[in-house]
Write a protein that holds these residues in place. Sequence first.
Motif, short mmCIF file in Angstrom:
data_model
loop_
_atom_site.label_atom_id
_atom_site.label_comp_id
_atom_site.label_asym_id
_atom_site.label_seq_id
_atom_site.Cartn_x
_atom_site.Cartn_y
_atom_site.Cartn_z
N ARG A 59 44.78 51.12 37.48
CA ARG A 59 43.42 51.90 38.02
C ARG A 59 44.38 52.73 38.79
NH1 ARG A 59 38.56 49.98 39.58
NH2 ARG A 59 39.24 48.01 39.78
N HIS A 60 45.39 53.38 38.77
CA HIS A 60 45.89 54.25 38.62
C HIS A 60 46.33 55.28 37.98
CE1 HIS A 60 49.31 57.29 40.89
NE2 HIS A 60 49.36 57.71 39.77
N LEU A 61 46.04 54.84 36.59
CA LEU A 61 46.36 55.43 35.25
C LEU A 61 45.15 55.49 34.59
CD1 LEU A 61 49.16 54.23 33.92
CD2 LEU A 61 49.02 56.30 35.15
N VAL A 62 43.81 54.63 34.72
CA VAL A 62 43.10 55.00 33.77
C VAL A 62 41.86 55.78 34.46
CG1 VAL A 62 41.19 53.23 32.32
CG2 VAL A 62 44.04 53.14 32.66
N PRO A 63 40.16 55.99 34.38
CA PRO A 63 39.51 56.84 35.15
C PRO A 63 38.28 54.92 35.11
CG PRO A 63 38.99 58.42 33.20
CD PRO A 63 40.67 57.12 32.84
N GLU A 64 38.04 54.87 36.24
CA GLU A 64 36.96 53.50 36.70
C GLU A 64 35.67 52.82 35.63
OE1 GLU A 64 35.12 52.43 40.48
OE2 GLU A 64 35.92 53.57 40.76
N HIS A 65 35.64 53.86 35.39
CA HIS A 65 34.64 53.67 34.66
C HIS A 65 34.96 53.25 32.48
CE1 HIS A 65 35.38 57.54 32.70
NE2 HIS A 65 34.86 57.65 31.27
N GLU A 66 35.92 52.96 32.45
CA GLU A 66 37.23 52.34 31.63
C GLU A 66 37.79 51.39 31.86
OE1 GLU A 66 39.05 55.18 29.35
OE2 GLU A 66 37.66 56.62 29.51
N ILE A 67 37.89 50.56 32.87
CA ILE A 67 38.20 49.33 33.44
C ILE A 67 37.02 48.43 34.37
CG2 ILE A 67 39.75 48.04 35.24
CD1 ILE A 67 40.69 50.89 36.40
N GLU A 68 36.99 46.96 32.85
CA GLU A 68 36.16 46.32 33.18
C GLU A 68 37.17 45.28 34.16
OE1 GLU A 68 32.80 44.00 32.91
OE2 GLU A 68 33.02 45.81 32.25
N CYS A 69 36.36 45.23 35.23
CA CYS A 69 37.23 44.41 36.29
C CYS A 69 36.77 42.51 36.33
CB CYS A 69 37.16 44.73 37.60
SG CYS A 69 38.11 44.15 38.97
N ARG A 70 37.99 42.49 35.15
CA ARG A 70 37.22 40.34 34.43
C ARG A 70 38.48 40.21 33.81
NH1 ARG A 70 33.10 38.65 30.63
NH2 ARG A 70 34.39 37.47 30.67
N THR A 71 39.12 39.05 33.79
CA THR A 71 39.41 38.86 32.53
C THR A 71 38.89 38.02 31.52
OG1 THR A 71 41.39 37.03 32.45
CG2 THR A 71 40.20 36.63 33.91
N LEU A 72 39.68 37.98 30.67
CA LEU A 72 38.90 37.32 29.37
C LEU A 72 39.42 36.15 29.18
CD1 LEU A 72 38.76 40.29 26.96
CD2 LEU A 72 36.75 39.49 28.35
N THR A 73 40.12 35.61 29.82
CA THR A 73 40.78 34.20 30.57
C THR A 73 39.97 33.34 30.89
OG1 THR A 73 43.03 34.98 29.37
CG2 THR A 73 42.94 32.78 30.42
N PHE A 74 39.59 32.36 30.79
CA PHE A 74 38.60 31.20 31.50
C PHE A 74 39.93 30.25 32.11
CE2 PHE A 74 36.20 27.46 31.84
CZ PHE A 74 35.41 27.13 32.90
N LEU A 75 39.48 30.67 33.25
CA LEU A 75 40.75 29.64 34.67
C LEU A 75 40.02 29.17 35.47
CD1 LEU A 75 43.64 31.41 35.51
CD2 LEU A 75 41.68 32.91 34.52
N MET A 76 40.23 27.81 35.66
CA MET A 76 39.35 28.03 37.14
C MET A 76 40.83 26.96 37.97
SD MET A 76 35.95 26.02 36.33
CE MET A 76 36.58 24.95 35.87
N PHE A 77 40.77 27.30 39.71
CA PHE A 77 41.51 26.73 40.55
C PHE A 77 40.55 25.52 41.10
CE2 PHE A 77 43.17 30.12 38.73
CZ PHE A 77 44.94 29.87 38.87
N THR A 78 41.72 24.75 41.82
CA THR A 78 41.18 23.26 42.53
C THR A 78 41.38 23.61 43.87
OG1 THR A 78 43.09 22.02 43.09
CG2 THR A 78 41.51 21.49 40.65
N ASP A 79 40.78 22.74 44.70
CA ASP A 79 40.52 22.88 46.43
C ASP A 79 42.23 23.33 47.00
OD1 ASP A 79 38.12 23.91 46.53
OD2 ASP A 79 37.81 21.82 47.34
N TYR A 80 42.96 22.99 45.99
CA TYR A 80 44.71 23.03 46.55
C TYR A 80 44.85 24.04 46.12
CZ TYR A 80 42.86 18.38 47.79
OH TYR A 80 42.53 17.21 48.18
#
Length: 529
Positions: free
Chosen positions: A230-251
């Motif tokens: 975020r410090h080095l790259v222009p904001e419009h060149e950052i997609e704020c997401r991961t390309l790895t699908f992961l989920m967490f339980t309530d714990y």
Amino acid sequence: MVSKMAKIAFILLCHKDPDAIIKQANSLTAVGDYMSIHFDASASPEAYKKITEALGDNPNVCFAHKRIKCGWGEWSLVEATIYAVQSAVEAFPRATHFYMLSGDCMAIKSAEYAHEFLDRRDCDYIESYDYFQSDWIKTGWKEERLIYRHWFNERTQKRRFYAMFNLQKRLGLTREIPADLEIMIGSQWWCLRRRTIEWILDFIKKRKDVMRFFATTWIPDETFFQTLVRHLVPEHEIECRTLTFLMFTDYGMPVVFYNDHYDLLLSQDFLFARKISAEATELRRRLGVLYASEGQRFKISNEGRSLYKFLSEKGRTGRRFASRFWEKESSLGRERELMIVVCKKWHVAKRLLERIRQMTNIPCIEYLFNEDSCELPDLGGIQSTMGKRHRHRRALMRMLFDYYETDRLVVCMDPANLDLIEDFGRDRSLTRILEIECQFSDEYLIGHAMRVGLAGERTPPETLQRLLPTVRNDMVHESDRIRDGNFANLLRMREIETQDTNADMVASFLSVPQDKARQIIDHDHLYAD
């Protein structure tokens, strides 16, 4: 593969299961991608030797130029990542993207699809949320992770970890965050472009103050790369997401995927998934074949998280939680009769209740534990919210008996309310249950999936067809649990049964003559959707 296409250098941090790592590396590099491996220095030398010997002749695999021992929440995880990245940048000059992986990750798309996906947009994929303004950290420390120094591992050196923290806190030994940095936070599973990686490595050489700061923060793998990008790259060149699908339980534990999750994983809008169970050998085999395949088309529906939420929120004994506990209030009254109509199709139960109102003098209340809009008398506020109705269920029911000045009351409940049904079923009052068993068409199930958020207007037909068995089985499971409840006065009225048989059920349920019961169910459109 066309030369202009993206070429991925996977950054793999791992510490066990050398056979799986060898398979993963060979699978991902077989199509021309690369891999840089950091194998934890605390692992056995034999395991590392096995990996290096098996992959030593693979020109698309390199190893981190330095190995260190890693610990959860430590700077060592970031340090190991940097070593693996530095080796990858030097070894693979044609790599266009650098993708963080673990040994539990596997591709859920083909390499062809992944390369086309990355070529579509010139950006970095990384979760990068404002550390202080976002709610990424749900509970526990926030500012404390940064302004105090953390030299010890919280899991393996708990006493030292908290002793040093408490000492600093008592003496007021806080520190400033580097003034030009806005601290960000997010998942460590990122995919960054080569230019971004080179900027980060250059920044690391120049800014020793920043390196010293992050080296003693807690859980820096969630903040270091997220902040620097975020410090080095222009904001419009950052997609704020991961390309790895992961989920967490309530714990807070990662959801693990098994053999029967193949179709679900492929339909998610991600390139990889974690965690894939080590025991899911068939899933691993199919996903390994998938990455090298060509011409695959993927129908993206992205229903994974909503489907998991739908199933896990049921709170079922043996499927997620143990039995629930509820407050035990005094009995409804030994002389009272509570009659519960249980039906998944609420409109069917409501039609039956309307007939009961017309043909008897028994007060009837619809889905008071499911619908906020259910019409209830003013009972001093206990009826005002759904939370209060559930918490004070017995008190609420007693007050309804008193309000209507009756010893007989009919209410409706959804089959999912097994806890309520069991609670009233154990009361000293006489409780009768009439379950209405309806037929569920595919159209009805699709509508139900949309109403509960499992699907939307744009969900592809193929995805809907995959959802139908899940939704149908869920309804069957709810009915089975009611049958398994061993209720003393459980009756069943079925859409496919004869009028005479259903009239017998209603007569027993309401304690009315058979001819009166027949009149009650004599409705041309009782089951119509």
